[in-house]
Structures are given as structure tokens and as C-alpha cells.
Design a protein around this motif. Structure first.
Motif: not given
Length: 116
Positions: A2-3, A5-8
Motif C-alpha cells: 500500500r502506498t 494513493t494505491k494498493i499494488y
């Protein structure tokens, strides 16, 4: 992962207690692409920034793919970055003759690289 702004979704993440380093593995069902290299580079940078703690060694990134274009490797961050790697995999084990030929090819590539 998780960053802000987004989940990778990373294929595999390990922490090697002997190396004291995270190891990120990306598994690709096809040949290596520049998108794969950029993706892995970003994952390693995020881990360096968000996950690594004092005392950890640099994060290692590995792409396992069915084929690796040496020209693509030469002109990408894989050439300069000592923590990013790409390697081919096979679905069946090679014969002894195939292994011997591949070793000779790799030896020749190393020899040429040293002479360059």
C-alpha cells in the motif's frame, strides 16, 4: 503493498534474515518487457522508502520470465542497478548437454563484458 494513493499486488516478497534485506520476486509468463522492469523498479523504490528499517540492506528485485532480451537489459535500469535482476526460467529441466552449452554461452558473455 500500500502506498499513499494505491494498493499494488507483488507476486512474492521475502525477507532474508542472513542478508538482512527484502527480496521482491515478480513472475512473468512471457518474455521480459520494459514495463516489467519499470514495475519492479517502482516496487523496490517503495520498499526502500516505506518498509526498510535502519540496519536493513538494500531491497533486491528479481524478475523471472520465459525469455530475456539482452538489448533491453543493456538499455534499462537493470544494467546500472545492482539490486535488480532478470532471469529466464524453463517449464522443464534442461538436459546435461543443454546446461553445458548454456554455461559456455554465459562464460563467453562474461569474457566479452570484461574485455569491453
Amino acid at each position: 503493498m500500500r502506498t499513499e494513493t494505491k494498493i499494488y499486488y507483488i507476486d512474492l516478497v521475502f525477507y532474508n534474515i542472513i542478508l538482512k534485506a527484502y527480496c521482491i520476486l515478480e513472475l512473468k509468463a512471457g518474455p521480459l518487457t520494459h514495463q516489467d522492469i519499470g514495475q519492479l523498479d517502482m516496487y523496490v523504490r517503495v520498499f526502500e522508502d516505506l518498509k526498510k528499517i535502519p540496519g536493513d540492506n538494500p531491497t533486491i528485485g528479481i524478475i523471472l520470465c520465459t525469455d530475456k532480451d539482452e538489448t533491453l537489459v543493456k538499455y534499462s535500469v537493470l544494467e546500472e542497478n545492482r539490486q535488480l535482476f532478470a532471469s529466464r526460467y524453463r517449464l522443464v529441466l534442461p538436459s546435461e548437454d543443454e546446461l553445458s552449452r548454456q554455461i559456455e554461452i554465459e562464460k563467453e558473455l562474461l569474457h566479452r563484458a570484461r574485455d569491453y
